[in-house]
Write an enzyme that holds these catalytic residues in place. Sequence first.
Site, PDB file in Angstrom:
ATOM      1  CE  LYS A  47      -2.101  -1.211   3.847  1.00 46.09           C
ATOM      2  NZ  LYS A  47      -1.544  -2.562   4.143  1.00 46.09           N
ATOM      3  NE  ARG A  94      -4.615  -1.654   9.280  1.00 47.10           N
ATOM      4  CZ  ARG A  94      -3.560  -1.099   8.673  1.00 47.10           C
ATOM      5  NH1 ARG A  94      -3.591   0.163   8.298  1.00 47.10           N
ATOM      6  NH2 ARG A  94      -2.487  -1.818   8.432  1.00 47.10           N
ATOM      7  NE  ARG A 132       7.817  -2.361   6.287  1.00 45.39           N
ATOM      8  CZ  ARG A 132       6.551  -1.988   6.131  1.00 45.39           C
ATOM      9  NH1 ARG A 132       6.245  -1.081   5.222  1.00 45.39           N
ATOM     10  NH2 ARG A 132       5.597  -2.508   6.868  1.00 45.39           N
ATOM     11  NE  ARG A 154       6.292  -0.451  10.201  1.00 48.45           N
ATOM     12  CZ  ARG A 154       5.248  -0.382   9.382  1.00 48.45           C
ATOM     13  NH1 ARG A 154       5.321   0.385   8.291  1.00 48.45           N
ATOM     14  NH2 ARG A 154       4.154  -1.054   9.629  1.00 48.45           N
ATOM     15  NE  ARG A 203       1.872  -5.407  10.906  1.00 48.16           N
ATOM     16  CZ  ARG A 203       3.033  -5.153  10.280  1.00 48.16           C
ATOM     17  NH1 ARG A 203       4.161  -5.692  10.726  1.00 48.16           N
ATOM     18  NH2 ARG A 203       3.065  -4.356   9.248  1.00 48.16           N
TER      19      ARG A 203
HETATM   20  P1  B4P Z   1       3.380  -2.028   2.456  1.00 46.36           P
HETATM   21  O1  B4P Z   1       2.169  -2.885   2.259  1.00 46.36           O
HETATM   22  O2  B4P Z   1       3.469  -0.816   1.616  1.00 46.36           O
HETATM   23  O3  B4P Z   1       3.366  -1.759   3.988  1.00 46.36           O
HETATM   24  P2  B4P Z   1       2.565  -0.675   4.783  1.00 46.36           P
HETATM   25  O4  B4P Z   1       1.882   0.314   3.886  1.00 46.36           O
HETATM   26  O5  B4P Z   1       3.521  -0.152   5.810  1.00 46.36           O
HETATM   27  O6  B4P Z   1       1.362  -1.463   5.456  1.00 46.36           O
HETATM   28  P3  B4P Z   1       1.192  -2.049   6.876  1.00 46.36           P
HETATM   29  O7  B4P Z   1      -0.212  -2.578   6.907  1.00 46.36           O
HETATM   30  O8  B4P Z   1       2.296  -2.996   7.149  1.00 46.36           O
HETATM   31  O9  B4P Z   1       1.396  -0.868   7.902  1.00 46.36           O
HETATM   32  P4  B4P Z   1       0.597   0.451   8.269  1.00 46.36           P
HETATM   33  O10 B4P Z   1       1.578   1.526   8.338  1.00 46.36           O
HETATM   34  O11 B4P Z   1      -0.611   0.678   7.398  1.00 46.36           O
HETATM   35  O12 B4P Z   1       4.758  -2.800   2.116  1.00 46.36           O
HETATM   36  C1  B4P Z   1       5.489  -3.582   2.940  1.00 46.36           C
HETATM   37  C2  B4P Z   1       6.881  -3.925   2.367  1.00 46.36           C
HETATM   38  O13 B4P Z   1       6.778  -4.701   1.163  1.00 46.36           O
HETATM   39  C3  B4P Z   1       7.784  -2.740   2.003  1.00 46.36           C
HETATM   40  O14 B4P Z   1       9.033  -2.943   2.614  1.00 46.36           O
HETATM   41  C4  B4P Z   1       7.949  -2.787   0.495  1.00 46.36           C
HETATM   42  O15 B4P Z   1       9.246  -2.411   0.091  1.00 46.36           O
HETATM   43  C5  B4P Z   1       7.711  -4.238   0.172  1.00 46.36           C
HETATM   44  N1  B4P Z   1       7.075  -4.398  -1.128  1.00 46.36           N
HETATM   45  C6  B4P Z   1       6.009  -3.709  -1.596  1.00 46.36           C
HETATM   46  N2  B4P Z   1       5.664  -4.121  -2.833  1.00 46.36           N
HETATM   47  C7  B4P Z   1       6.551  -5.123  -3.155  1.00 46.36           C
HETATM   48  C8  B4P Z   1       6.714  -5.969  -4.296  1.00 46.36           C
HETATM   49  N3  B4P Z   1       5.895  -5.882  -5.350  1.00 46.36           N
HETATM   50  N4  B4P Z   1       7.687  -6.873  -4.276  1.00 46.36           N
HETATM   51  C9  B4P Z   1       8.524  -6.982  -3.211  1.00 46.36           C
HETATM   52  N5  B4P Z   1       8.437  -6.211  -2.098  1.00 46.36           N
HETATM   53  C10 B4P Z   1       7.444  -5.289  -2.062  1.00 46.36           C
HETATM   54  O16 B4P Z   1       0.019   0.128   9.737  1.00 46.36           O
HETATM   55  C11 B4P Z   1       0.858  -0.143  10.827  1.00 46.36           C
HETATM   56  C12 B4P Z   1       0.030  -0.299  12.106  1.00 46.36           C
HETATM   57  O17 B4P Z   1      -0.612   0.945  12.437  1.00 46.36           O
HETATM   58  C13 B4P Z   1      -1.122  -1.308  12.077  1.00 46.36           C
HETATM   59  O18 B4P Z   1      -0.685  -2.620  12.342  1.00 46.36           O
HETATM   60  C14 B4P Z   1      -2.046  -0.747  13.164  1.00 46.36           C
HETATM   61  O19 B4P Z   1      -1.585  -1.088  14.443  1.00 46.36           O
HETATM   62  C15 B4P Z   1      -1.896   0.747  13.011  1.00 46.36           C
HETATM   63  N6  B4P Z   1      -2.913   1.329  12.112  1.00 46.36           N
HETATM   64  C16 B4P Z   1      -2.674   1.911  10.904  1.00 46.36           C
HETATM   65  N7  B4P Z   1      -3.829   2.319  10.340  1.00 46.36           N
HETATM   66  C17 B4P Z   1      -4.826   1.977  11.214  1.00 46.36           C
HETATM   67  C18 B4P Z   1      -6.248   2.096  11.185  1.00 46.36           C
HETATM   68  N8  B4P Z   1      -6.881   2.649  10.136  1.00 46.36           N
HETATM   69  N9  B4P Z   1      -6.950   1.626  12.240  1.00 46.36           N
HETATM   70  C19 B4P Z   1      -6.343   1.078  13.289  1.00 46.36           C
HETATM   71  N10 B4P Z   1      -5.001   0.922  13.390  1.00 46.36           N
HETATM   72  C20 B4P Z   1      -4.253   1.360  12.359  1.00 46.36           C
END
Ligand code: B4P
Length: 190
Positions: A14, A89, A128, A134, A146
């Site tokens: 994302k 979410r 990552r 993180r 998660r």
């Molecule tokens: P991403 O999927 O981009 O990770 P993210 O956006 O950080 O999502 P995530 O769900 O983990 O965390 P968030 O900050 O939303 O990519 C992950 C990795 O994959 C990267 O290192 C990237 O380089 C790699 N990658 C991507 N595409 C690739 C490909 N095609 N090939 C190979 N590698 C690839 O949330 C974190 C925490 O915050 C949650 O657990 C929760 O506790 C809280 N939170 C956030 N939003 C919330 C909400 N709305 N409600 C309640 N809690 C919330």
Amino acid sequence: MLNLVLFGPPGAGKGTQAEFLIKSFGLIHLSTGDLLRSEIAAGTELGLKAKANMDKGELVPDEVVIGMIKSKLDANQNAKGFIFDGFPRTVDQAKALDNLLNENKTPVSGMLSLEVEKQELIDRLLERGKISGRADDQDQSVIENRINVYNKKTLPLIEYYKKQGKHFGINGMGSISDIAGRLKEVAENI
Ligand code: B4P
């Protein structure tokens, strides 16, 4: 106005793909994960409370994230559109977003849902975790929690947006640029 919900399990790409969509469509990026990590970095009371949930792989309470999104929408009233990354979410968050956007008569245009196999999600997040610092990316049991929380509380949103005719499933496996191309093509035709 183009309002995109970028959706998918943890590690679906994302945050990675949001960067491309912002460039292509000139949207404002609202990532609740990034907003929460900024609060943690600033040492605010909200950040301290959120950190306890995030480190365990649990969701932060709805009212906290909804409040953050509301203040960002209020502060960007002339935007061309938004990309919501990691929000909503839960079904309650989705209902709150509909209400907030309806106040300005600018509803969600579509939900772009990245589909990725579980083992690939775990591999990406552990990778990552080696460099990001993180806490939630460094422990396989937290990552699995998660994904379980996603399956239980977040996955029902697919049905929520399908009922509104706004769900677009996208293959999230493969190279980052190939996936960016798929997302762009769908978003251009929404
Ligand atoms: P991403 O999927 O981009 O990770 P993210 O956006 O950080 O999502 P995530 O769900 O983990 O965390 P968030 O900050 O939303 O990519 C992950 C990795 O994959 C990267 O290192 C990237 O380089 C790699 N990658 C991507 N595409 C690739 C490909 N095609 N090939 C190979 N590698 C690839 O949330 C974190 C925490 O915050 C949650 O657990 C929760 O506790 C809280 N939170 C956030 N939003 C919330 C909400 N709305 N409600 C309640 N809690 C919330």
